[in-house]
Design a protein around this motif. Structure first.
Motif, PDB file in Angstrom:
ATOM      1  N   ALA A 179       0.817  -1.269   0.052  1.00  0.00           N
ATOM      2  CA  ALA A 179      -0.084  -0.048   0.150  1.00  0.00           C
ATOM      3  C   ALA A 179       0.826   1.196   0.064  1.00  0.00           C
ATOM      4  O   ALA A 179       0.470   2.361  -0.682  1.00  0.00           O
ATOM      5  N   SER A 180       2.108   1.165   0.651  1.00  0.00           N
ATOM      6  CA  SER A 180       2.999   2.424   0.792  1.00  0.00           C
ATOM      7  C   SER A 180       3.498   2.646  -0.650  1.00  0.00           C
ATOM      8  O   SER A 180       3.652   3.627  -0.966  1.00  0.00           O
ATOM      9  N   LYS A 181       3.797   1.600  -1.142  1.00  0.00           N
ATOM     10  CA  LYS A 181       4.252   1.757  -2.810  1.00  0.00           C
ATOM     11  C   LYS A 181       3.551   2.553  -3.617  1.00  0.00           C
ATOM     12  O   LYS A 181       3.785   3.317  -4.326  1.00  0.00           O
ATOM     13  N   ILE A 182       2.237   2.011  -3.589  1.00  0.00           N
ATOM     14  CA  ILE A 182       1.100   2.821  -4.320  1.00  0.00           C
ATOM     15  C   ILE A 182       1.163   4.259  -3.980  1.00  0.00           C
ATOM     16  O   ILE A 182       0.835   4.901  -4.788  1.00  0.00           O
ATOM     17  N   ALA A 185       5.880   5.774  -1.563  1.00  0.00           N
ATOM     18  CA  ALA A 185       6.950   5.599  -0.405  1.00  0.00           C
ATOM     19  C   ALA A 185       7.990   5.076  -1.077  1.00  0.00           C
ATOM     20  O   ALA A 185       7.825   3.715  -1.729  1.00  0.00           O
ATOM     21  N   ASN A 186       9.327   5.262  -0.686  1.00  0.00           N
ATOM     22  CA  ASN A 186      10.402   4.825  -1.043  1.00  0.00           C
ATOM     23  C   ASN A 186      10.820   3.688   0.077  1.00  0.00           C
ATOM     24  O   ASN A 186      10.178   3.590   1.099  1.00  0.00           O
ATOM     25  N   LEU A 191      10.833   1.972   5.697  1.00  0.00           N
ATOM     26  CA  LEU A 191      11.498   1.538   7.050  1.00  0.00           C
ATOM     27  C   LEU A 191      11.061   2.439   8.124  1.00  0.00           C
ATOM     28  O   LEU A 191      10.805   2.115   9.182  1.00  0.00           O
ATOM     29  N   TRP A 192      11.046   3.913   7.978  1.00  0.00           N
ATOM     30  CA  TRP A 192      10.677   4.621   9.000  1.00  0.00           C
ATOM     31  C   TRP A 192       9.124   4.756   9.618  1.00  0.00           C
ATOM     32  O   TRP A 192       8.903   4.997  10.762  1.00  0.00           O
ATOM     33  N   HIS A 193       8.282   4.440   8.608  1.00  0.00           N
ATOM     34  CA  HIS A 193       6.884   4.490   8.947  1.00  0.00           C
ATOM     35  C   HIS A 193       6.332   3.440   9.043  1.00  0.00           C
ATOM     36  O   HIS A 193       4.994   3.144   9.663  1.00  0.00           O
ATOM     37  N   ILE A 194       6.922   2.069   8.578  1.00  0.00           N
ATOM     38  CA  ILE A 194       6.125   0.877   8.881  1.00  0.00           C
ATOM     39  C   ILE A 194       7.172  -0.142   9.766  1.00  0.00           C
ATOM     40  O   ILE A 194       6.595  -0.645  10.799  1.00  0.00           O
TER      41      ILE A 194
END
Length: 285
Positions: A179-182, A185-186, A191-194
């Protein structure tokens, strides 16, 4: 299924706690725990009034802080790096290599350090001399003692410490990354948010447990690294208990010192747990 664990804790953890009573006695082995005369806080007063107390407290506290600042984060960092590896075979090889030092005894670890850093043919000092500089007495130097101690701990225990963090990372839902890639998010954002928030509770629990052993620095390692030249900065509670308590048969005195260490650790754990719960996180009780 619980019986073996319950028996273990009863026999090796709870029953020996009665032994702390000798800290308040003038313990005599032939009189036993019930027959030895009561001494109250005599041994504690002796310890706190000893000129060596503040030296021991300073040395132990500094090394404990070094452990907390430099060693504790290392398993977290290594676990995060290993989690980013996508080649499973390479990942398992790295894990195996960094786990192995945990199974090496401190006698062997200190022996390796001596081989590398001694001024009499040590590899590091031979390289220093080859480049035209004077040899450095690492093993006899007060300035290098703490650096060597923490470096040994990091090399030996970092790999083993990654196990719990890798287990926590294995439970992160992969759909969160998708979901973050969509959302654009790099890898750093993931790393920082998940990843880091996913293991935050594990980090807090292990930090609280670590505080319970805050003043336990590992007797074997410190004892083997001590010598006449670095004793002023390297003598800690554990080595003091052994050399001045056990070797000289002062069992009540050495128990009083050990009980003081335990009391300090208890205060640290309760205080840190209180702060953690006030901050909205789950503590250990």
């Amino acid at each position: 299924m619980l019986l073996p664990g319950v028996v273990y804790f009863l026999v090796f953890k709870y029953l020996p706690m009665w032994g702390v009573l000798i800290a308040f006695q003038d313990f005599q082995p032939h009189l036993g725990l019930t027959g030895s005369p009561w001494a109250g806080f005599k041994h504690f007063n002796r310890f706190f009034s000893d000129p060596l107390f503040w030296m021991l407290f300073r040395n132990t506290l500094v090394l404990a802080v070094y452990n907390l600042v430099f060693f504790f984060p290392m398993p977290i960092v290594i676990a995060l790096l290993l989690n980013e590896l996508r080649h499973e075979l390479y990942k398992k090889m790295i894990q195996t290599m960094i786990y192995i030092p945990h199974f090496v005894s401190w006698v062997v670890v200190v022996g390796i350090v001596y081989v590398f850093f001694t001024t009499e043919g040590g590899l590091v000092n031979e390289l220093i001399a080859w480049f035209g500089f004077n040899k450095i007495p690492f093993l006899l130097s007060e300035e290098w003692f703490r650096t060597l101690i923490i470096s040994e701990v990091i090399w030996k225990e970092t790999g083993w410490g990654t196990i719990l963090f890798l287990a926590a990372l294995a439970g992160v839902d992969p759909s969160l990354y998708e979901a973050s890639k969509i959302d654009g998010a790099n890898r750093w954002h993931q790393l920082w948010h998940i990843t880091v928030p996913a293991i935050k509770s594990t980090i807090i629990i292990l930090l609280l447990l670590r505080l319970g052993h805050f003043l336990d620095l590992g007797f074997e390692q410190i004892y083997l690294m001590l010598n006449a030249m670095n004793r002023e900065i390297g003598e800690v509670f554990d080595t003091f208990v052994y050399t001045n308590g056990v070797q000289q048969g002062q069992f009540s005195y050495s128990t009083a010192v050990g009980l003081f260490k335990s009391a300090v650790s208890l205060v640290l754990v309760v205080g840190a747990n209180y702060i953690t719960r006030k901050a909205g996180e789950e503590g250990i009780f």
